[in-house]
Design a protein around this motif. Sequence first.
Motif, PDB file in Angstrom:
ATOM      1  N   VAL A 265       6.126  -2.425   0.788  1.00  0.00           N
ATOM      2  CA  VAL A 265       5.685  -1.772   1.810  1.00  0.00           C
ATOM      3  C   VAL A 265       6.417  -1.036   2.786  1.00  0.00           C
ATOM      4  O   VAL A 265       6.334   0.040   3.159  1.00  0.00           O
ATOM      5  CB  VAL A 265       4.770  -2.788   2.612  1.00  0.00           C
ATOM      6  CG1 VAL A 265       4.213  -2.414   3.730  1.00  0.00           C
ATOM      7  CG2 VAL A 265       3.399  -3.119   1.734  1.00  0.00           C
ATOM      8  N   ILE A 266       7.444  -1.865   3.289  1.00  0.00           N
ATOM      9  CA  ILE A 266       8.467  -1.230   4.148  1.00  0.00           C
ATOM     10  C   ILE A 266       9.086  -0.014   3.654  1.00  0.00           C
ATOM     11  O   ILE A 266       9.426   0.892   4.446  1.00  0.00           O
ATOM     12  CB  ILE A 266       9.363  -2.434   4.806  1.00  0.00           C
ATOM     13  CG1 ILE A 266       8.576  -3.476   5.361  1.00  0.00           C
ATOM     14  CG2 ILE A 266      10.565  -1.774   5.793  1.00  0.00           C
ATOM     15  CD1 ILE A 266       9.308  -4.343   5.981  1.00  0.00           C
ATOM     16  N   SER A 267       9.477  -0.115   2.227  1.00  0.00           N
ATOM     17  CA  SER A 267      10.286   1.094   1.839  1.00  0.00           C
ATOM     18  C   SER A 267       9.332   2.221   1.777  1.00  0.00           C
ATOM     19  O   SER A 267       9.797   3.457   1.935  1.00  0.00           O
ATOM     20  CB  SER A 267      10.899   0.755   0.369  1.00  0.00           C
ATOM     21  OG  SER A 267      11.603  -0.531   0.348  1.00  0.00           O
ATOM     22  N   TYR A 268       8.144   1.966   1.364  1.00  0.00           N
ATOM     23  CA  TYR A 268       7.088   3.064   1.315  1.00  0.00           C
ATOM     24  C   TYR A 268       6.944   3.542   2.734  1.00  0.00           C
ATOM     25  O   TYR A 268       6.657   4.768   2.838  1.00  0.00           O
ATOM     26  CB  TYR A 268       5.894   2.590   0.886  1.00  0.00           C
ATOM     27  CG  TYR A 268       4.938   3.584   0.214  1.00  0.00           C
ATOM     28  CD1 TYR A 268       3.580   3.459   0.878  1.00  0.00           C
ATOM     29  CD2 TYR A 268       5.097   4.639  -0.448  1.00  0.00           C
ATOM     30  CE1 TYR A 268       2.845   4.355   0.429  1.00  0.00           C
ATOM     31  CE2 TYR A 268       4.347   5.722  -0.806  1.00  0.00           C
ATOM     32  CZ  TYR A 268       3.093   5.630  -0.312  1.00  0.00           C
ATOM     33  OH  TYR A 268       2.240   6.726  -0.632  1.00  0.00           O
ATOM     34  N   LEU A 269       6.714   2.825   3.690  1.00  0.00           N
ATOM     35  CA  LEU A 269       6.572   3.375   5.061  1.00  0.00           C
ATOM     36  C   LEU A 269       7.801   4.369   5.151  1.00  0.00           C
ATOM     37  O   LEU A 269       7.682   5.263   6.164  1.00  0.00           O
ATOM     38  CB  LEU A 269       6.522   2.048   5.925  1.00  0.00           C
ATOM     39  CG  LEU A 269       5.322   1.610   6.154  1.00  0.00           C
ATOM     40  CD1 LEU A 269       5.251   0.348   7.169  1.00  0.00           C
ATOM     41  CD2 LEU A 269       4.199   2.344   6.606  1.00  0.00           C
ATOM     42  N   SER A 270       8.962   3.905   4.939  1.00  0.00           N
ATOM     43  CA  SER A 270      10.281   4.778   5.331  1.00  0.00           C
ATOM     44  C   SER A 270       9.865   6.131   4.610  1.00  0.00           C
ATOM     45  O   SER A 270      10.393   7.156   5.300  1.00  0.00           O
ATOM     46  CB  SER A 270      11.517   4.027   4.924  1.00  0.00           C
ATOM     47  OG  SER A 270      11.545   4.303   3.456  1.00  0.00           O
ATOM     48  N   TYR A 271       9.454   6.342   3.393  1.00  0.00           N
ATOM     49  CA  TYR A 271       9.047   7.260   2.813  1.00  0.00           C
ATOM     50  C   TYR A 271       8.041   8.225   3.589  1.00  0.00           C
ATOM     51  O   TYR A 271       8.511   9.248   3.641  1.00  0.00           O
ATOM     52  CB  TYR A 271       8.746   7.521   1.288  1.00  0.00           C
ATOM     53  CG  TYR A 271       8.687   8.251   0.487  1.00  0.00           C
ATOM     54  CD1 TYR A 271       7.200   8.872   0.425  1.00  0.00           C
ATOM     55  CD2 TYR A 271       9.768   8.892  -0.264  1.00  0.00           C
ATOM     56  CE1 TYR A 271       6.930   9.804  -0.367  1.00  0.00           C
ATOM     57  CE2 TYR A 271       9.472   9.930  -0.994  1.00  0.00           C
ATOM     58  CZ  TYR A 271       8.106  10.549  -1.068  1.00  0.00           C
ATOM     59  OH  TYR A 271       7.770  11.766  -1.933  1.00  0.00           O
ATOM     60  N   LEU A 272       7.092   7.397   4.048  1.00  0.00           N
ATOM     61  CA  LEU A 272       6.017   8.230   4.753  1.00  0.00           C
ATOM     62  C   LEU A 272       6.355   8.719   5.958  1.00  0.00           C
ATOM     63  O   LEU A 272       5.936   9.668   6.446  1.00  0.00           O
ATOM     64  CB  LEU A 272       4.614   7.425   4.473  1.00  0.00           C
ATOM     65  CG  LEU A 272       3.943   7.036   3.336  1.00  0.00           C
ATOM     66  CD1 LEU A 272       2.961   6.135   3.555  1.00  0.00           C
ATOM     67  CD2 LEU A 272       3.584   8.473   2.653  1.00  0.00           C
ATOM     68  N   THR A 273       7.080   7.821   6.512  1.00  0.00           N
ATOM     69  CA  THR A 273       7.579   8.108   7.973  1.00  0.00           C
ATOM     70  C   THR A 273       8.504   9.352   7.806  1.00  0.00           C
ATOM     71  O   THR A 273       8.479  10.575   8.812  1.00  0.00           O
ATOM     72  CB  THR A 273       8.466   7.158   8.602  1.00  0.00           C
ATOM     73  OG1 THR A 273       7.460   5.951   8.568  1.00  0.00           O
ATOM     74  CG2 THR A 273       8.557   7.385  10.057  1.00  0.00           C
TER      75      THR A 273
END
Lengths: 808, 213
Positions: A265-273
């Motif tokens: 989740v956190i990695s994906y959030l980094s991508y989306l951010t």
Amino acid sequence: GQRSSESHKNSSQSFAIVSFKWDHVKEPYIIALWILVASLAKIVFHLSHKVTRVVPESALLIVLGVFLGGIVLAADHIASFSLTPTVFFFYLLPPIVLDAGYFMPNRLFFGNLGSILLYAVIGTIWNAATTGLSLYGVYLTGIMGKLNSGLLDFLLFGSLIAAVDPVAVLAVFEEVHVNEVLFIIVFGESLLNDAVTVVLYNVFDSFVGIGAENVTGIECVKGIVSFFVVSLGGTLVGIFFAFLLSLVSRFTKHVRIIEPGFVFVISYLSYLTAEMLSLSAILAITFCGICCQKYVKANISEQSSTTVRYTMKMLASGAETIIFMFLGISAVDPKIWKWNTAFILLTLVFISVYRVIGVIIQTWILNRYRTVQLEIIDQVVMSYGGLRGAVAFALVALLDGNKVKDRNLFVSTTIIVVFFTVIFQGLTIKPLVQWLKVKKTEHRDPKLNEKLHGRAFDHILSAIEDISGQIGHHYLRDKWSNFDRKFLRKILMRRSAQKSRDQILNVFHELNLKDAISYVAEGERRGSLAFIRSPSTDNMVNVDFSTPLPSTMESSVSYLLREKAGPVCLDMQALEQRRKSIRDTEDTLAHHTLQQYLYKPRQEHKHLYSRHEIMHSEDDKQDKEIFHRTMRKRLESFKSTKLGINHSKKLNKIHKRDRGQKRRNSSVIPNGNIPSENPVQDFTLKEKDLEFSESEENNDYETLHLGKGVDFLANVTKQNFTDTPAGIDNPVFSADDDQSVYMKFSPWLSSEDTVVPSQRARVQIPYSPDNFRRLTPIRLSNKSTDSFLLADGPEERPRSFLPESTHM
Amino acid sequence: TGGVPRVPAPVTSVLSLAVTSEQIEHLHRRFKQLSQDQLTIRKENFDSIPDLEFNPIRGKIVHAFFDKRNLRQESDGLADEINFEDFLTIMSYFRPIEMNMDEEQLDRFRKEKLKFLFHMYDSDHDGKITLQEYRNVVEELLSGNPHLEKESARSIADGAMMEAASICVGQMGPDQVYEGITFEDFLKMWQGIDIETKMHVRFLNVDTIAHCY
């Protein structure tokens, strides 16, 4: 749609028992179906080894996609499926890039970062510029016929077709196995060039939108600035989220089940951010993976680590499969096809030629600064391995047909280019690599010596750099690792993980583990571990037990020695040789210590098997007794110094109870077979030992205190306990053996964050390296309380092995 | 003095194919800085390098600079002080391989570097790395990690020694004795690994401008 309304109409008349609700499930059903088809295709491909050895999987998937697309087209007369950029960029690409970042070999990556950056940035710009300009130049000559594109359109096309694609590179190089430096350069380039691609693409896209006339110098400057902002910003976003992830993973001890979720989740959030801030999303998620891997791997439990690894691989592999299949399917769309022979051919020619030229020039520059030179063969592979893939396709699909008039031409060309590189170059790269005799990866077992010397090198070279006053590679690495040790680790790693993270130790433990496992395997092969005692193996073992050994210390330890398994491990014999060569006491002592650590695993396993299988003779039992006493004694002394008297009293009680038990219950004692060729001699010794230990036991806590292992050994040596030579050498044995004893009686003693593996942990085979690590020097843990008794690190770890465990 | 240092003839023979004049100049400057403008350096002069302090095997490295075996002197033992020529000699062990070296040169090169390393480990100069010496090295190496205790270091050293024994001698007969790692064994250990690419420092790189002095 219709059906439902019909049934609705009908429902007014009667109740429909079953109805066919296709539209209801259409979307997720189709998605699931495609994923299933892609996965089934993979199975089918791998049924035939001959095919998969020659043809890369990606090529097969594309062909399958084309085939399927054709079917759909024939059935429906419309191309209903295609790889939409949204799906690609949001769902399919992130897992692949995250997988790449999380498992990136950091040292290799940062060691070659200079080269990687050069190829990624300068190389991509070079490719884009030359391809775009050349195409424009040729266009001006009129060969291509009439197109609606100006210079900017060509440059836009150039920028999206120039980038080397990480998905394609991974897919192809995975099957080729070139040496790691080569791989990391090409692969690193494919990851890091995203920033350049994004910037160039956006800049030219907006320029095309603005119109060629309105492009001023300021716009160009803004473009250049945006490159730095996009790349550095993306990286920083990634690092920030990596920090966040590591920090969170530090506290997830009690939510083990969802631990893996955090990583994703956190990695994906980094991508989306990053995507949200129009920064380079690929860079963000790459660096998130790169930076967090060390801390997360240290913090999360073994199971979570495995879960993360497998899930990541599954998602990445699945995404890759789907990407390639859909690349094939999307090609079958008559609407987008626009053929222009000259354009397509020239594109192919230009990208190949300019890549080669670019690589040659850059390598020439790099070789002036690199310590490990890149040779011609490397350059050939690098040029040839510059594959274009789905990223280019997705970018071209994103183009707005109204702004870019020749969008369809671009799309068609991109498809052809991607197919060409993936299929043709993918097919031929393997034979090329073999023909050129490219240096392949050497797969070697980790050698302790290598690790040690590697470490020595780091320090030596660091020192030389310091002495010669240069700031070099090693100086920087040194500084970083000091910084990491002083600050980062304290914040981001769990306290229990901080201690035991040393590379050399890891290799050491791995080797111990391997020895142990091979020992057990041998035991299994022979049906029981009693094989150690058979006469035949005694002959194979290079120890002569028939003659009395010189010192008392040696003689009692010889019982330990006899537990070797000759055929299993070379080391044993080397060990034996050293034993004979060693003349002074100290060396003998050291030697025995060594045996302990290497024997430890065998002891461990033997314990488990020997419970039921080995017939113990009298002397065996007594040997075990000795061991037990000494171990227990040490344990108690340790505990007494650390915990105070109360605890030791408790131990004492248990101890006494044990002793009684021990005498009756021979099968518990783990020390296994000690073949005795000289029963008489051995007995006498042991009798004496036994007596000694009984009287001395209670007085010796202070003297046997385990402030430092070395001191302890020295003490014991001096005092010359005849009953404790085994004890000297068994700091860890004692713990484990006492483990078995204590765990039987006092399971409530276990608590958090201590070193020795629990009884339950030890029951598991094979041991995970982490668990195993804890078996060797307990002293790793500074946490003194109960360290001999209790499990290292999170106790859920061992517990989780057991199916009936409820404490997860 | 900023001019090109007058490097005596023996040095060029040692450093043939190696260091450019620029680099020699740089090293000379550094040498003068360390020696405080004296002609020779002593061990104490190395204390003035701040970063070196944190290096776990500092002792051995400094020692290596004064080791007469490394200085290619016939005698044994430790020199009290070294001059610039000696300094360069030691530095030359760390020059990287050049592209145009032939097999024989490469082999010699490799042996040189390994010999340097061997001397570092073999502190009593008896031509063998015994268990105790190996242990010293490992303990020093791992002393940087505060959480590792001496026992662990010892056991690692022991394990490594056994590994070395199994590589070097393989299956040993019952009466064989493994005294320690000799230089030949050491070479064997390093057979598969290309030390030339690992043991060098960047600045001693590049051109084979064979300087003629």
